[in-house]
Scaffold this active site. Structure first.
Site, PDB file in Angstrom:
ATOM      1  N   GLU A  84       3.854 -56.526   3.516  1.00 21.65           N
ATOM      2  CA  GLU A  84       2.871 -56.877   4.542  1.00 21.65           C
ATOM      3  C   GLU A  84       1.800 -55.664   4.706  1.00 21.65           C
ATOM      4  O   GLU A  84       1.524 -55.231   5.880  1.00 21.65           O
ATOM      5  CB  GLU A  84       3.772 -57.134   5.899  1.00 21.65           C
ATOM      6  CG  GLU A  84       4.678 -58.218   5.724  1.00 21.65           C
ATOM      7  CD  GLU A  84       5.362 -58.687   6.878  1.00 21.65           C
ATOM      8  OE1 GLU A  84       5.187 -57.691   7.969  1.00 21.65           O
ATOM      9  OE2 GLU A  84       6.256 -59.555   7.049  1.00 21.65           O
ATOM     10  N   GLU A 135      10.763 -65.782   0.822  1.00 24.40           N
ATOM     11  CA  GLU A 135      11.521 -65.840   1.979  1.00 24.40           C
ATOM     12  C   GLU A 135      11.244 -67.334   2.835  1.00 24.40           C
ATOM     13  O   GLU A 135      10.934 -67.545   3.472  1.00 24.40           O
ATOM     14  CB  GLU A 135      10.824 -64.940   3.089  1.00 24.40           C
ATOM     15  CG  GLU A 135      10.960 -63.510   2.580  1.00 24.40           C
ATOM     16  CD  GLU A 135      10.341 -62.350   3.658  1.00 24.40           C
ATOM     17  OE1 GLU A 135      10.111 -62.763   4.776  1.00 24.40           O
ATOM     18  OE2 GLU A 135      10.205 -61.188   3.168  1.00 24.40           O
TER      19      GLU A 135
END
Ligand code: XIL
Length: 373
Positions: A156, A261
């Site tokens: 991220e 994910e």
């Protein structure tokens, strides 16, 4: 003759019954396409959740650590690493011949405050933080060298507009903290696949930022092998076209793609924008939690269709998609029961709270038989 044909018929009947009853598995259905993973929690790693472990063994051929390898868990204090759960995690994967993922090395969340500060509480300088980062990466990746096959090296790093997030990593070290993290991970285990992992890369602006980042890293010879699309999705986002375009764009950069994910939210959106920011904590109210007593069949079917559509895209790109990992095993395990609103009853995965396969499970198995063109 009579006896032989009777025996033959009996064998056929037994054979047919065995085929009909053999429970389909996700890993079997996608054998040869990509591995099918699940993020696993401490109860599954330690064996306390025997039901979860049975599902993992029967259905999945890859695992990711939901929390145990994040900095705050594995390296809670400057001079203390805690490998108790991570060691069991890796042993679980090896025992079951699974593709083992490490998650993650460098992130701005779930990292202790001390990481960025000296003994007096002042922010470290570039060299000191690089040294600390290198030490952490060498210690953790080095311990599992040759055993953890793929690491999420940086998690991220991008803002929604595609610029680099101004995390403490970026502020103190500079933009090249990403290249350095990959370099250290590669030194520690030259064989490991190394991933840049993020959410919302299906959105155009952020995707452009990721493309620029990966292009730059590749041009500099940084050993990045894949991009992870987290996949904290909803019934409407990303569209099939967005997903298709994102995978195609990264494939062009000569990196592999992991759906890292995956879960699909069926609850009313609580945040204004699509996000997977783990720090969100939105106030609960009844309207945000409509399915406390069960998921209506119509929504169950919508979820199934949605999963089938996305798997159609993954299959279409099976030459670049190496792995599809669900973020949890059953609905009861999912982080989405507490994020972005605490205490909701969420239904994002393929197995229900009793561990039973849902309509979405059947849809994903069926999708394997019909690769999209
Ligand atoms: C989540 C875990 O599932 C939760 O248990 C934890 O409280 C917060 O983090 N993106 C990531 C994952 O990269 O590490 C996050 O996992 C979900 C969003």
């Amino acid at each position: 003759m009579q006896v032989r044909s009777t025996v033959l018929t009996a064998l056929l009947v037994i054979g047919f019954a065995a085929t009909a009853q053999a429970p389909a598995s996700l890993k079997g259905a996608y054998q040869g396409d990509f591995v099918i993973g699940a993020a696993i929690n401490a109860a599954q790693i330690t064996g306390e959740d025997a039901r979860g472990d049975a599902t993992l063994k029967a259905q999945f051929n890859s695992i990711s650590p939901e929390n145990c390898l994040k900095w705050e868990s594995v390296h809670p204090q400057p001079d203390r690493y805690d490998f108790t759960i991570p060691d069991l995690y890796v042993a679980f994967g090896e025992k079951n011949h699974m593709f083992i993922v490490g998650h993650n090395l460098v992130w701005h969340n779930q990292v202790p405050a001390w990481v960025f500060r000296d003994d007096k509480g002042s922010l470290l300088d570039r060299d000191a933080l690089l040294a600390r980062m290198r030490d952490h990466i060498h210690t953790v990746v080095g311990r599992y060298k040759g055993r953890i096959q793929s690491w999420d090296v940086v998690n991220e790093a991008l803002n929604e507009d595609g610029t680099l997030r101004q995390s403490l990593w970026e502020k103190i070290i500079g933009d090249d903290y990403i290249a350095k993290a990959f370099q250290y991970a590669h030194e520690a285990d030259p064989q490991a696949q190394l991933t840049y992992n993020d959410y919302n890369l299906e959105n155009e602006a952020k995707r452009k930022g990721a493309i620029a980042l990966v292009t730059k890293l590749k041009a500099e010879g940084v050993p990045i092998t894949s991009v992870g699309l987290q996949g904290h999705d909803s019934l409407t986002w990303p569209t099939v076209d967005q997903m298709d375009a994102a995978i195609s764009d990264f494939a062009k950069l000569d990196v592999k793609v992991a759906i890292s994910e995956l879960d699909i939210d069926v609850l009313p959106p609580a945040a204004r924008q699509q996000t997977a920011d783990v720090t969100l904590n939105i106030q609960q109210n009844a309207a945000l939690n409509p399915y406390v007593n069960g998921l209506p069949d119509s929504v169950q079917q919508q979820l199934a269709k949605r999963y089938a559509d996305l798997f159609g895209v993954f299959l279409k790109h099976r030459d670049v998609v190496t792995r599809v990992t669900f973020w949890g095993v059953t609905d009861g395990d999912s982080w989405r029961n507490d994020w972005p609103v605490r205490g909701r009853t969420s239904y994002p995965l393929l197995f229900d709270r009793a561990g039973q396969p849902k309509a979405a499970f059947d849809a994903v198995i069926r999708a394997a038989g019909q690769p999209a063109s």
